[in-house]
Design an enzyme around this catalytic site. Structure first.
Site, PDB file in Angstrom:
ATOM      1  N   ASN A  89     -38.921 -55.844   0.757  1.00  0.00           N
ATOM      2  CA  ASN A  89     -37.470 -55.648   0.910  1.00  0.00           C
ATOM      3  C   ASN A  89     -37.093 -54.255   1.423  1.00  0.00           C
ATOM      4  O   ASN A  89     -36.069 -54.103   2.087  1.00  0.00           O
ATOM      5  CB  ASN A  89     -36.813 -55.900  -0.460  1.00  0.00           C
ATOM      6  CG  ASN A  89     -35.430 -55.290  -0.552  1.00  0.00           C
ATOM      7  OD1 ASN A  89     -34.456 -55.816  -0.021  1.00  0.00           O
ATOM      8  ND2 ASN A  89     -35.340 -54.138  -1.233  1.00  0.00           N
ATOM      9  N   SER A 141     -32.942 -59.794   8.682  1.00  0.00           N
ATOM     10  CA  SER A 141     -31.495 -59.524   8.718  1.00  0.00           C
ATOM     11  C   SER A 141     -30.799 -60.514   9.640  1.00  0.00           C
ATOM     12  O   SER A 141     -31.368 -60.926  10.667  1.00  0.00           O
ATOM     13  CB  SER A 141     -31.250 -58.105   9.239  1.00  0.00           C
ATOM     14  OG  SER A 141     -29.891 -57.943   9.574  1.00  0.00           O
ATOM     15  N   TYR A 154     -33.334 -51.339  14.903  1.00  0.00           N
ATOM     16  CA  TYR A 154     -33.321 -52.111  13.650  1.00  0.00           C
ATOM     17  C   TYR A 154     -33.551 -53.596  13.935  1.00  0.00           C
ATOM     18  O   TYR A 154     -34.400 -54.241  13.297  1.00  0.00           O
ATOM     19  CB  TYR A 154     -31.971 -51.895  12.976  1.00  0.00           C
ATOM     20  CG  TYR A 154     -31.763 -52.680  11.703  1.00  0.00           C
ATOM     21  CD1 TYR A 154     -32.355 -52.276  10.507  1.00  0.00           C
ATOM     22  CD2 TYR A 154     -30.949 -53.816  11.675  1.00  0.00           C
ATOM     23  CE1 TYR A 154     -32.144 -52.987   9.328  1.00  0.00           C
ATOM     24  CE2 TYR A 154     -30.728 -54.523  10.507  1.00  0.00           C
ATOM     25  CZ  TYR A 154     -31.331 -54.101   9.337  1.00  0.00           C
ATOM     26  OH  TYR A 154     -31.124 -54.800   8.162  1.00  0.00           O
ATOM     27  N   ALA A 156     -34.833 -54.992  16.522  1.00  0.00           N
ATOM     28  CA  ALA A 156     -36.204 -55.215  16.998  1.00  0.00           C
ATOM     29  C   ALA A 156     -37.175 -55.265  15.817  1.00  0.00           C
ATOM     30  O   ALA A 156     -38.072 -56.114  15.761  1.00  0.00           O
ATOM     31  CB  ALA A 156     -36.604 -54.118  17.984  1.00  0.00           C
ATOM     32  N   SER A 157     -36.986 -54.385  14.841  1.00  0.00           N
ATOM     33  CA  SER A 157     -37.888 -54.381  13.681  1.00  0.00           C
ATOM     34  C   SER A 157     -37.709 -55.657  12.866  1.00  0.00           C
ATOM     35  O   SER A 157     -38.685 -56.242  12.377  1.00  0.00           O
ATOM     36  CB  SER A 157     -37.656 -53.136  12.807  1.00  0.00           C
ATOM     37  OG  SER A 157     -36.466 -53.236  12.047  1.00  0.00           O
ATOM     38  N   LYS A 158     -36.474 -56.129  12.739  1.00  0.00           N
ATOM     39  CA  LYS A 158     -36.209 -57.322  11.929  1.00  0.00           C
ATOM     40  C   LYS A 158     -36.665 -58.593  12.656  1.00  0.00           C
ATOM     41  O   LYS A 158     -37.011 -59.594  12.010  1.00  0.00           O
ATOM     42  CB  LYS A 158     -34.726 -57.399  11.559  1.00  0.00           C
ATOM     43  CG  LYS A 158     -34.289 -56.284  10.608  1.00  0.00           C
ATOM     44  CD  LYS A 158     -35.043 -56.344   9.275  1.00  0.00           C
ATOM     45  CE  LYS A 158     -34.539 -55.350   8.252  1.00  0.00           C
ATOM     46  NZ  LYS A 158     -35.277 -55.401   6.978  1.00  0.00           N
ATOM     47  N   ILE A 187     -24.306 -57.557   2.891  1.00  0.00           N
ATOM     48  CA  ILE A 187     -24.411 -57.562   1.434  1.00  0.00           C
ATOM     49  C   ILE A 187     -23.872 -56.229   0.912  1.00  0.00           C
ATOM     50  O   ILE A 187     -24.210 -55.165   1.463  1.00  0.00           O
ATOM     51  CB  ILE A 187     -25.881 -57.740   0.970  1.00  0.00           C
ATOM     52  CG1 ILE A 187     -26.581 -58.852   1.768  1.00  0.00           C
ATOM     53  CG2 ILE A 187     -25.954 -57.991  -0.534  1.00  0.00           C
ATOM     54  CD1 ILE A 187     -25.985 -60.213   1.665  1.00  0.00           C
TER      55      ILE A 187
HETATM   56  P1  NAD Z   1     -30.304 -49.835   0.132  1.00  0.00           P
HETATM   57  O1  NAD Z   1     -30.303 -48.634   1.021  1.00  0.00           O
HETATM   58  O2  NAD Z   1     -29.109 -50.096  -0.734  1.00  0.00           O
HETATM   59  O3  NAD Z   1     -31.600 -49.808  -0.790  1.00  0.00           O
HETATM   60  C1  NAD Z   1     -32.866 -49.686  -0.169  1.00  0.00           C
HETATM   61  C2  NAD Z   1     -33.921 -49.298  -1.184  1.00  0.00           C
HETATM   62  O4  NAD Z   1     -35.161 -49.142  -0.457  1.00  0.00           O
HETATM   63  C3  NAD Z   1     -33.635 -47.959  -1.876  1.00  0.00           C
HETATM   64  O5  NAD Z   1     -33.941 -48.042  -3.247  1.00  0.00           O
HETATM   65  C4  NAD Z   1     -34.537 -46.971  -1.138  1.00  0.00           C
HETATM   66  O6  NAD Z   1     -34.949 -45.866  -1.948  1.00  0.00           O
HETATM   67  C5  NAD Z   1     -35.726 -47.876  -0.785  1.00  0.00           C
HETATM   68  N1  NAD Z   1     -36.492 -47.366   0.357  1.00  0.00           N
HETATM   69  C6  NAD Z   1     -36.014 -46.945   1.554  1.00  0.00           C
HETATM   70  N2  NAD Z   1     -37.033 -46.502   2.315  1.00  0.00           N
HETATM   71  C7  NAD Z   1     -38.159 -46.641   1.594  1.00  0.00           C
HETATM   72  C8  NAD Z   1     -39.524 -46.350   1.828  1.00  0.00           C
HETATM   73  N3  NAD Z   1     -39.943 -45.781   2.979  1.00  0.00           N
HETATM   74  N4  NAD Z   1     -40.443 -46.630   0.860  1.00  0.00           N
HETATM   75  C9  NAD Z   1     -40.043 -47.165  -0.318  1.00  0.00           C
HETATM   76  N5  NAD Z   1     -38.747 -47.468  -0.598  1.00  0.00           N
HETATM   77  C10 NAD Z   1     -37.827 -47.200   0.340  1.00  0.00           C
HETATM   78  O7  NAD Z   1     -30.584 -51.082   1.110  1.00  0.00           O
HETATM   79  P2  NAD Z   1     -30.135 -52.618   0.981  1.00  0.00           P
HETATM   80  O8  NAD Z   1     -28.807 -52.767   1.613  1.00  0.00           O
HETATM   81  O9  NAD Z   1     -30.358 -53.120  -0.384  1.00  0.00           O
HETATM   82  O10 NAD Z   1     -31.203 -53.300   1.975  1.00  0.00           O
HETATM   83  C11 NAD Z   1     -32.424 -53.818   1.508  1.00  0.00           C
HETATM   84  C12 NAD Z   1     -33.089 -54.612   2.636  1.00  0.00           C
HETATM   85  O11 NAD Z   1     -32.206 -55.653   3.055  1.00  0.00           O
HETATM   86  C13 NAD Z   1     -33.407 -53.780   3.869  1.00  0.00           C
HETATM   87  O12 NAD Z   1     -34.620 -54.212   4.428  1.00  0.00           O
HETATM   88  C14 NAD Z   1     -32.243 -54.105   4.794  1.00  0.00           C
HETATM   89  O13 NAD Z   1     -32.576 -53.952   6.155  1.00  0.00           O
HETATM   90  C15 NAD Z   1     -32.005 -55.558   4.444  1.00  0.00           C
HETATM   91  N6  NAD Z   1     -30.661 -56.023   4.765  1.00  0.00           N
HETATM   92  C16 NAD Z   1     -29.560 -55.471   4.155  1.00  0.00           C
HETATM   93  C17 NAD Z   1     -28.305 -55.950   4.477  1.00  0.00           C
HETATM   94  C18 NAD Z   1     -27.049 -55.417   3.820  1.00  0.00           C
HETATM   95  O14 NAD Z   1     -25.951 -55.791   4.256  1.00  0.00           O
HETATM   96  N7  NAD Z   1     -27.120 -54.600   2.801  1.00  0.00           N
HETATM   97  C19 NAD Z   1     -28.165 -56.963   5.433  1.00  0.00           C
HETATM   98  C20 NAD Z   1     -29.297 -57.477   6.044  1.00  0.00           C
HETATM   99  C21 NAD Z   1     -30.552 -57.003   5.689  1.00  0.00           C
END
Ligand code: NAD
Length: 248
Positions: A89, A141, A154, A156-158, A187
């Site tokens: 995640n 994502s 981003y 591209a990575s997803k 989210i």
């Molecule tokens: P967030 O920033 O609220 O939390 C991310 C967590 O990951 C944090 O606890 C951070 O410390 C940790 N983290 C970041 N880089 C790290 C690393 N190099 N090593 C270890 N831990 C690390 O993010 P979120 O919104 O909860 O997103 C979580 C995932 O869901 C991500 O992959 C994001 O791309 C994906 N996502 C989020 C959304 C959204 O709307 N929030 C939408 C689509 C996808």
């Protein structure tokens, strides 16, 4: 309880979606291990789970650096003799116009969001293969479908996450290991609060079928489905959880 005594690793489990997954998995009886860069928030989350009677522990590691993952994953496997679930995640999503993007910014995005899964999967699969079971869920994502501006690196990575999921599912099927992905929509998380633009969020709400902000638990529930026996007939699939934003 759907995950009684299962052993689960959740990267980025200190905050946001990952924290929602940690909380739900612990309530479902799993031994949950948080692998997160933020030592303090990771430990706080694990302590709050334990205070509610759940089983959780945090390890401080950077998913983009393999050497920081080796010890935690080996420790968990030695302690339980197995690893049942890996939730990939952890991710970052700073926005940048393509023509202003540096090579370093591009590389960092691929390293944290995609190459991290190469590390975690390679380090975890040697435990899952002999036990002939395992569930891997990779967080992609909805932007993979939308192609959102300022996020070429981003998206591209997803997209890479979807490719990794499909191909690893093919390679791991013979070992009875399931590999699936989720594409979350917008989210409400700590990270999203920093990066998202209020006007974009309003437009997303307008276009969602469900007229409410999605919460980490909305993703956690689907993650639970993909980590439990309920989804034993699925591998190589993506589930889109966006409140009905993209219909496909
Ligand atoms: P967030 O920033 O609220 O939390 C991310 C967590 O990951 C944090 O606890 C951070 O410390 C940790 N983290 C970041 N880089 C790290 C690393 N190099 N090593 C270890 N831990 C690390 O993010 P979120 O919104 O909860 O997103 C979580 C995932 O869901 C991500 O992959 C994001 O791309 C994906 N996502 C989020 C959304 C959204 O709307 N929030 C939408 C689509 C996808």
């Amino acid at each position: 309880m759907q995950l009684q005594n299962k052993v689960a690793l959740v990267t980025g489990g200190a905050l946001g979606i990952g924290a929602g997954i940690v909380e739900l998995f612990a309530r479902e009886g799993a031994n949950v291990y948080i692998l997160d860069l933020d030592k303090e928030k990771g430990e706080e989350k694990a302590a709050s789970v334990r205070a509610e009677g759940g089983k959780a522990e945090a390890f401080c590691c950077d998913v983009s650096r393999r050497e920081t993952l080796e010890h935690p994953i080996r420790t968990v496997a030695d302690r339980h003799g197995r690893i049942d679930i890996l939730i990939n995640n952890a991710g970052i999503y700073p926005r940048r116009l393509f023509l202003e993007m540096t090579e370093e910014e591009w590389d960092q995005m691929q390293t944290v969001n995609l190459k991290s899964m190469f590390h975690t999967c390679q380090l975890t699969l040697p435990y899952m293969i002999p036990q002939r079971s395992g569930k891997i869920v990779n967080i992609s994502s909805v932007t993979f479908f939308l192609g959102s501006p300022k996020l070429t690196h981003y998206v591209a990575s997803k997209a890479g996450v979807i490719g990794l999921t499909r191909t690893l599912a093919r390679e791991m099927g013979n070992h009875n290991i399931h590999v699936n992905s989720i594409t979350p929509g917008a989210i409400q998380t700590e990270g999203e609060l920093i990066h998202a633009n209020p006007a974009d969020l309003a437009a997303i709400m307008e276009n969602q079928c469900m007229k409410r902000r999605l919460q980490p638990e909305d993703i956690a529930r689907v993650c639970l489905f993909l980590s439990s026996a309920m989804s034993d007939g699925m591998s190589g699939q993506n589930l889109n959880v966006d409140g009905g934003l993209v219909l496909y």
